[in-house]
Design a protein around this motif. Structure first.
Motif: not given
Length: 401
Positions: A162-163, A165-168, A170, A172
């Protein structure tokens, strides 16, 4: 003779090459303790200007004052006064833009002070921004959230995915980083741990949390909540989770602050693990490496998925950077060597790292040209490789970087 006239000119293609900095950190929004951030010393070891009585300090006083409108070799007091008179954003912009950077790969796992985000730092440099996720930080977040030992293996795999694919932040995510060197050393078992072993190790770690057995320390310090994550099984598990995702894996190697035991940070200790990781195809990036830069070059030569750099050391050895870079190049294929700064906190460290790297690379290539070892076209190609193309290949970057 002026200082500027005494400086040999850079090869033109080295001077203009935009650099991909594949390992760095954010800069402070304002201020900064020059003594405490110039090198890896802290506390009493950084008092009374000791940091400036080093080759790094001499390089700082030679190259940084002119960017603030001061003469080279200005006193630290005069420099500090001029620095404090500047708007913090302008100070950061001035040094970052002068660094000639195309892309920044920022480790966001160590933020003890108010740092600019990856996007903010890269914007000041006019560069693309990427994040490198610290593997241990993902586990620490799970510990803080109350995840129990039995659920830990699956929870960690899910959280890391999750970390990524959904960067904290914003931007890549380009890879992950292990600080096992700081916590347990690099003599890691090569075997992928079973979930039952991971759960047992997580139980020991979380029991320490309940008992309040945290520890403060250096690059990987957690401040005691959750406790210091120093279990070999867990660090090995994190690395294998990164490899299973096919991500490039950075390893801190060698030189760092006093929270490490340097003798346990020789990259040769990773040999068995590198053999085990090779079939995954995950690139392994050996960071810093000094004083083990020759050993890292050997590993990059014999393992197809291993790369090396000289980050952090480049500016810390100051005027000796050409000699140390030449040592690092002795065995490493030049298609396996990357540029990094490991700059943290001070924007000047970005500038010093890039400037001293360009000077060292230019001197190395000029010596090879003078000896007729390489052609001018070879020298240009080597500069492109080390400056950006090797990073683009190792991290599978889009063409813009």
């Amino acid at each position: 003779m002026s200082s500027d006239r005494a400086v040999p000119p850079l090869l033109p293609f080295v001077a203009t090459q935009q650099l991909t900095d594949h390992h760095c950190h954010g800069v402070l929004r304002s201020g900064g303790d020059l003594d405490g951030l110039l090198n890896e010393a802290d506390g009493d070891a950084a008092r009374d200007g000791l940091a400036f009585d080093t080759l790094a300090g001499m390089a700082f006083r030679r190259w940084c004052p002119p960017l603030l409108g001061l003469p080279a070799h200005s006193s630290v007091a005069d420099y500090q006064a001029q620095r404090e008179a500047l708007d913090p954003a302008e100070l950061n912009r001035r040094f970052l833009q002068a660094s000639g950077l195309a892309a920044l790969f920022m480790d966001t796992g160590y933020t003890p002070r108010a740092l600019l985000s990856p996007a903010e730092t890269a914007a000041l440099a006019g560069a693309a921004a990427f994040e490198v996720v610290r593997l241990e930080q993902v586990a620490e977040a799970l510990g803080a959230d109350g995840v129990g030992p039995a659920e830990f293996p699956d929870a960690y795999r899910a959280a890391l995915a999750e970390r990524v694919t959904s960067p904290a932040f914003g931007v890549p995510v380009a890879g992950v980083k292990s600080i096992a060197a700081y916590r347990v050393g690099l003599a890691l078992d090569a075997r992928r741990p079973r979930d039952a072993e991971v759960a047992a190790a997580a139980g020991r770690w979380l029991a320490d949390e309940a008992g309040g057995n945290g520890r403060t320390g250096g690059d990987g310090r957690t401040g005691g909540t959750p406790p210091r994550l120093a279990d070999e099984t867990l660090h090995r598990f994190f690395i294998w989770c990164g490899a299973e995702l096919g991500l490039p894996i950075q390893f801190h190697v060698g030189y760092g602050d006093r929270d490490i035991d340097l003798h346990r940070c020789n990259p040769l200790l990773l040999t068995e693990l590198l053999r085990a990781l090779e079939p995954t195809g995950a690139p392994v990036l050996l960071l810093h490496n000094y004083p083990y830069h020759r050993e890292a070059g050997y590993l990059a030569q014999v393992f197809p998925n291993v790369f090396a750099d000289l980050g952090l050391a480049t500016h810390n050895v100051g005027a000796r950077a050409p000699e140390v870079l030449a040592e690092a190049f002795e065995l490493v294929p030049l298609r396996k060597f990357l540029f990094s700064s490991d700059a943290f906190g001070l924007p000047e460290l970005y500038y010093l790292s890039t400037l001293l790297f360009r000077r060292a690379l230019s001197r190395f290539l000029q010596a090879r040209l003078d000896a007729d070892d390489i052609s001018y076209a070879d020298a240009e190609r080597i500069t492109r490789l080390i400056g950006s193309e090797n990073a683009a290949r190792a991290y599978a970057l889009p063409e813009r970087a």
